[in-house]
Motif scaffolding. Structure first.
Motif, PDB file in Angstrom:
ATOM      1  N   THR A  65       0.830  -1.216   0.000  1.00 28.40           N
ATOM      2  CA  THR A  65       0.000   0.000   0.000  1.00 28.40           C
ATOM      3  C   THR A  65       0.863   1.264   0.000  1.00 28.40           C
ATOM      4  O   THR A  65       0.395   2.340  -0.371  1.00 28.40           O
ATOM      5  CB  THR A  65      -0.975   0.032   1.196  1.00 28.40           C
ATOM      6  OG1 THR A  65      -0.228  -0.101   2.394  1.00 28.40           O
ATOM      7  CG2 THR A  65      -1.995  -1.055   1.085  1.00 28.40           C
ATOM      8  N   LEU A 141     -12.152  -6.311  -1.661  1.00 26.19           N
ATOM      9  CA  LEU A 141     -11.584  -5.377  -0.673  1.00 26.19           C
ATOM     10  C   LEU A 141     -10.236  -4.836  -1.154  1.00 26.19           C
ATOM     11  O   LEU A 141      -9.944  -3.645  -1.008  1.00 26.19           O
ATOM     12  CB  LEU A 141     -11.414  -6.074   0.682  1.00 26.19           C
ATOM     13  CG  LEU A 141     -12.686  -6.268   1.498  1.00 26.19           C
ATOM     14  CD1 LEU A 141     -12.398  -7.063   2.770  1.00 26.19           C
ATOM     15  CD2 LEU A 141     -13.314  -4.920   1.874  1.00 26.19           C
ATOM     16  N   ALA A 145      -9.482  -0.965  -1.832  1.00 24.18           N
ATOM     17  CA  ALA A 145      -8.417  -0.267  -1.104  1.00 24.18           C
ATOM     18  C   ALA A 145      -7.470   0.421  -2.080  1.00 24.18           C
ATOM     19  O   ALA A 145      -7.132   1.603  -1.901  1.00 24.18           O
ATOM     20  CB  ALA A 145      -7.638  -1.256  -0.235  1.00 24.18           C
ATOM     21  N   GLY A 149      -7.570   4.415  -2.295  1.00 26.48           N
ATOM     22  CA  GLY A 149      -6.296   4.980  -1.818  1.00 26.48           C
ATOM     23  C   GLY A 149      -5.622   5.805  -2.897  1.00 26.48           C
ATOM     24  O   GLY A 149      -5.160   6.927  -2.649  1.00 26.48           O
ATOM     25  N   TYR A 209      -6.496   3.356   6.614  1.00 26.90           N
ATOM     26  CA  TYR A 209      -7.648   2.593   6.118  1.00 26.90           C
ATOM     27  C   TYR A 209      -7.289   1.796   4.873  1.00 26.90           C
ATOM     28  O   TYR A 209      -7.717   0.660   4.707  1.00 26.90           O
ATOM     29  CB  TYR A 209      -8.826   3.543   5.850  1.00 26.90           C
ATOM     30  CG  TYR A 209      -9.213   4.328   7.077  1.00 26.90           C
ATOM     31  CD1 TYR A 209      -9.514   3.663   8.268  1.00 26.90           C
ATOM     32  CD2 TYR A 209      -9.239   5.715   7.084  1.00 26.90           C
ATOM     33  CE1 TYR A 209      -9.841   4.377   9.419  1.00 26.90           C
ATOM     34  CE2 TYR A 209      -9.566   6.427   8.215  1.00 26.90           C
ATOM     35  CZ  TYR A 209      -9.863   5.757   9.384  1.00 26.90           C
ATOM     36  OH  TYR A 209     -10.179   6.449  10.530  1.00 26.90           O
ATOM     37  N   THR A 210      -6.492   2.433   3.995  1.00 31.24           N
ATOM     38  CA  THR A 210      -6.075   1.719   2.770  1.00 31.24           C
ATOM     39  C   THR A 210      -5.349   0.431   3.170  1.00 31.24           C
ATOM     40  O   THR A 210      -5.623  -0.663   2.648  1.00 31.24           O
ATOM     41  CB  THR A 210      -5.129   2.605   1.926  1.00 31.24           C
ATOM     42  OG1 THR A 210      -5.763   3.845   1.662  1.00 31.24           O
ATOM     43  CG2 THR A 210      -4.765   1.929   0.608  1.00 31.24           C
ATOM     44  N   THR A 211      -4.428   0.576   4.124  1.00 30.73           N
ATOM     45  CA  THR A 211      -3.608  -0.571   4.531  1.00 30.73           C
ATOM     46  C   THR A 211      -4.456  -1.616   5.264  1.00 30.73           C
ATOM     47  O   THR A 211      -4.349  -2.825   4.989  1.00 30.73           O
ATOM     48  CB  THR A 211      -2.454  -0.094   5.429  1.00 30.73           C
ATOM     49  OG1 THR A 211      -1.805   1.006   4.786  1.00 30.73           O
ATOM     50  CG2 THR A 211      -1.445  -1.191   5.687  1.00 30.73           C
ATOM     51  N   ILE A 213      -7.664  -2.169   5.084  1.00 32.80           N
ATOM     52  CA  ILE A 213      -8.614  -2.841   4.181  1.00 32.80           C
ATOM     53  C   ILE A 213      -7.860  -3.816   3.265  1.00 32.80           C
ATOM     54  O   ILE A 213      -8.307  -4.937   3.022  1.00 32.80           O
ATOM     55  CB  ILE A 213      -9.415  -1.804   3.344  1.00 32.80           C
ATOM     56  CG1 ILE A 213     -10.257  -0.926   4.263  1.00 32.80           C
ATOM     57  CG2 ILE A 213     -10.294  -2.497   2.318  1.00 32.80           C
ATOM     58  CD1 ILE A 213     -10.767   0.352   3.616  1.00 32.80           C
ATOM     59  N   PHE A 214      -6.691  -3.372   2.793  1.00 30.88           N
ATOM     60  CA  PHE A 214      -5.878  -4.241   1.926  1.00 30.88           C
ATOM     61  C   PHE A 214      -5.492  -5.515   2.678  1.00 30.88           C
ATOM     62  O   PHE A 214      -5.619  -6.629   2.158  1.00 30.88           O
ATOM     63  CB  PHE A 214      -4.634  -3.470   1.471  1.00 30.88           C
ATOM     64  CG  PHE A 214      -3.762  -4.236   0.517  1.00 30.88           C
ATOM     65  CD1 PHE A 214      -4.090  -4.344  -0.832  1.00 30.88           C
ATOM     66  CD2 PHE A 214      -2.604  -4.875   0.959  1.00 30.88           C
ATOM     67  CE1 PHE A 214      -3.288  -5.054  -1.713  1.00 30.88           C
ATOM     68  CE2 PHE A 214      -1.800  -5.586   0.085  1.00 30.88           C
ATOM     69  CZ  PHE A 214      -2.139  -5.674  -1.258  1.00 30.88           C
ATOM     70  N   GLU A 229     -14.255   1.330   8.002  1.00 32.31           N
ATOM     71  CA  GLU A 229     -13.031   1.879   7.414  1.00 32.31           C
ATOM     72  C   GLU A 229     -13.208   2.127   5.912  1.00 32.31           C
ATOM     73  O   GLU A 229     -12.740   3.134   5.375  1.00 32.31           O
ATOM     74  CB  GLU A 229     -11.858   0.923   7.651  1.00 32.31           C
ATOM     75  CG  GLU A 229     -11.402   0.896   9.109  1.00 32.31           C
ATOM     76  CD  GLU A 229     -10.129   0.085   9.301  1.00 32.31           C
ATOM     77  OE1 GLU A 229      -9.181   0.626   9.893  1.00 32.31           O
ATOM     78  OE2 GLU A 229     -10.092  -1.071   8.846  1.00 32.31           O
ATOM     79  N   LEU A 230     -13.913   1.219   5.263  1.00 35.73           N
ATOM     80  CA  LEU A 230     -14.183   1.369   3.825  1.00 35.73           C
ATOM     81  C   LEU A 230     -15.013   2.627   3.570  1.00 35.73           C
ATOM     82  O   LEU A 230     -14.739   3.393   2.632  1.00 35.73           O
ATOM     83  CB  LEU A 230     -14.922   0.125   3.335  1.00 35.73           C
ATOM     84  CG  LEU A 230     -14.935  -0.170   1.850  1.00 35.73           C
ATOM     85  CD1 LEU A 230     -13.540  -0.257   1.273  1.00 35.73           C
ATOM     86  CD2 LEU A 230     -15.684  -1.472   1.581  1.00 35.73           C
ATOM     87  N   LEU A 233     -12.788   5.730   4.221  1.00 42.71           N
ATOM     88  CA  LEU A 233     -11.830   5.914   3.118  1.00 42.71           C
ATOM     89  C   LEU A 233     -12.549   6.421   1.860  1.00 42.71           C
ATOM     90  O   LEU A 233     -12.054   7.321   1.170  1.00 42.71           O
ATOM     91  CB  LEU A 233     -11.105   4.594   2.816  1.00 42.71           C
ATOM     92  CG  LEU A 233     -10.067   4.658   1.689  1.00 42.71           C
ATOM     93  CD1 LEU A 233      -8.954   5.657   2.001  1.00 42.71           C
ATOM     94  CD2 LEU A 233      -9.461   3.280   1.420  1.00 42.71           C
TER      95      LEU A 233
END
Lengths: 253, 325
Positions: A65, A141, A145, A149, A209-211, A213-214, A229-230, A233
């Motif tokens: 990410t 997901l 992400a 992101g 959140y990107t991390t 969710i990833f 979180e999704l 983001l």
């Protein structure tokens, strides 16, 4: 040929800073192959929503990410190259609208961000491969992400590049911002165990959140928080995109 | 929308930046196939006018029609039919000359085969063979300028805006660029052209507008501008017999002569007049009466530069007088 395809192709050919891109792809590899195994060697393990992963796997997914934020920064660089070299005005006097131009930068950034992430992920595969859970939900997901992101960080970089008066200032400020995003996110460590100040900052940090969710997608380690979180983001990406468009429209030519 | 009217029709167009009025109620029309020069001193409003007419900058007030389309509401119909060479450089730094032309053609949706054909023609016509594989970032200012002008001909257009396109070009390249533009005008292209090199405006333009402090001072053909606003002309002549005091004295009596002088060393007489066509026969009559022979006679040509300077200076005086009043 579609107007966006033409503009995106041009952005990728004309404005890619290949040296930076190379560094952006190589940089995460140090985390994957040096820092991760080194700290992971101490036996450190982390709990991701009930799933236990080693630190090397944890950091390797964070490093992927990291490429998203790197790719996003490239959006600002593309815009700066065009402004510095007079192509910005030239294109706006061509058969395009401002909206098409800015969208083409975001799309080129998405390609850079997503392709870069997948490349780094391919390198990280030997490290994280054993823990990967291939589920449709997980892949959605991951896609969400990377998409959200990249949109956030691409828009952020465009806003910065509009606000700052020189490309040098843009480079300095974006690098500084990059480190703030990086070290107040969950890329290197679980923010839940960080000092309170960092925990608070990380709550607004889209890279967290990107991390998260990833990782949830990679390890199929869903917690009740992932949906929230999704949502956060997604909201942050939309708000930043709108800000970028507003800033972009105000560029004085 | 009409395809029969003028290429450009501007009515009371203005643009302000805060309190500063950059362009002040300018009005003019450009016929299709015409080369229209736009001359003015630095900061006169030339570039701002171009930016408005090319849809880059919205006007503060006034109206304009470009190729039959309303500037305020039909920018998307105007842009595909115009070409623009900006005053500032514009280039894709990551590409070679040839590739940058190709990608420029691509974004204008020119088919690949046509792009290849036009690139070859333009590289040849603009003398870019030697540096066709050079990255644009490594080009000299003149080479980059050449590329910038040539690149616009990759795509079709009906109206071409050029803002000081020959800056940095050597005289030979400059002339070949101007000749190429003339050639394209014969094919129906309309050109809006700004420059500080008045000889090239005279060479290229059918009509010229002089703008000063945001306002159009005059619009006319280069010949008429010279005739109407040029300085008094100077007639120079020599006598076969060398110098003559009688001739010097007699010249002062000629109608239309405002000043006369004699260079003892070279023997050249200089007569300043606004009507050389009546003064020259008078000089011959005087010579005959004094038994002298005129061996050579020459009228120093009024240049567009004279007319331009007079126009701009007069406009400044008028402005300051109005301010004082």
């Amino acid at each position: 040929m579609n107007i966006y395809v033409r503009l995106v192709y041009r952005n990728l050919r004309a404005n890619l800073d290949k040296a930076s891109l190379f560094f952006e792809l190589v940089f995460p590899l140090f985390f994957i192959f040096v820092q991760g195994p080194a700290i992971g060697g101490t036996g450190l393990q982390l709990d991701l929503g009930g799933k236990i992963v080693g630190y090397a796997e944890y950091l390797a997914t964070g490093a992927v990410t990291l490429t998203v934020i790197n790719g996003g920064t490239n959006a600002g660089t593309q815009l700066w190259f065009d402004r510095k070299n007079g192509m910005f005005e030239q294109l706006l006097m061509g058969p395009f609208t401002r909206a098409q131009y800015i969208l083409s930068i975001i799309l080129a950034t998405l390609i850079i961000g997503v392709v870069g992430s997948l490349l780094v992920f391919a390198f990280a595969f030997p490290v994280v491969g054993a823990g990967i859970a291939f589920t449709l939900r997980g892949q959605l997901l991951i896609a969400a992400a990377l998409f959200l992101g990249t949109v956030f960080f691409g828009s952020f970089a465009i806003t910065l590049s509009v606000a700052l008066r020189s490309s040098e200032t843009f480079q300095v400020v974006s690098t500084f911002a990059f480190f703030i995003f990086l070290f107040t996110s969950s890329v290197f460590f679980p923010t839940g165990s960080a000092p309170l100040a960092i925990q608070i900052v990380s709550l607004g940090n889209p890279l967290t959140y990107t991390t998260d969710i990833f990782r949830a997608g990679i390890f199929d380690a869903l917690t009740p928080l992932v949906s929230l979180e999704l949502l956060v983001l997604g909201l942050e990406a939309v708000v930043m995109f709108v800000l970028a468009v507003v800033a972009f429209r105000r560029i004085r030519v | 929308m009409t395809e029969d009217g003028p290429a450009v029709l501007v009515d009371q167009l203005s643009r302000s930046f805060g309190d500063k009025v950059a362009v002040d109620r300018v009005s003019f029309a450009i016929d299709r196939g015409e080369v229209f020069g736009f001359l003015g001193p630095n900061g006169a409003g030339k570039t701002t006018t171009i930016k408005m007419l090319t849809t880059l900058l919205p006007p503060s007030s006034g109206k304009a029609t470009i190729l039959g389309h309303d500037l305020a509401t039909e920018g998307r119909s105007i842009r595909p039919r115009i070409g623009v060479v900006q005053q500032q450089d514009s280039f894709d730094q990551g590409l070679t000359v040839e590739t940058s032309m190709d990608i420029y053609g691509l974004i204008w949706d020119v088919p690949k085969a046509e792009r290849r054909r036009r690139i070859e023609e333009l590289i040849d016509r603009f003398g870019m063979q030697e540096f066709r594989k050079t990255p644009t970032i490594d080009l000299s200012a003149g080479q980059r300028r050449r590329l910038q002008v040539a690149r616009e001909f990759i795509h079709d257009m009906d109206l071409f805006f050029l803002d000081e396109p020959t800056v940095g070009l050597d005289p030979i390249v400059r002339r070949s660029v101007l000749d190429y533009l003339k050639e394209r005008v014969k094919g129906g292209l309309t050109i809006f052209f700004t420059t500080h090199v008045l000889e090239e405006a005279e060479y290229l333009c059918d009509r010229i507008a002089v703008i000063n402090q945001g306002r159009i001072v005059e619009i006319d053909t280069p010949e008429n501008l010279k005739r109407r606003f040029g300085s008094a002309k100077e007639v120079e002549f020599k006598l076969l017999q060398g110098t003559s005091k009688e001739m010097a004295a007699a010249l002062a009596t000629l109608d239309g002569v405002t000043h006369q002088a004699q260079d003892e060393g070279s023997g050249v007489y200089r007569v300043t007049t606004s009507s050389p066509e009546s003064v020259i026969p008078g000089i011959y009559r005087l010579a005959e009466r004094l038994n002298l022979t005129v061996s050579s006679i020459y009228i120093a040509e009024t240049t567009l530069e004279d007319a331009f300077i007079n126009l701009v200076t007069d406009a400044k005086h008028a402005e300051s007088n109005a301010g004082e009043a």
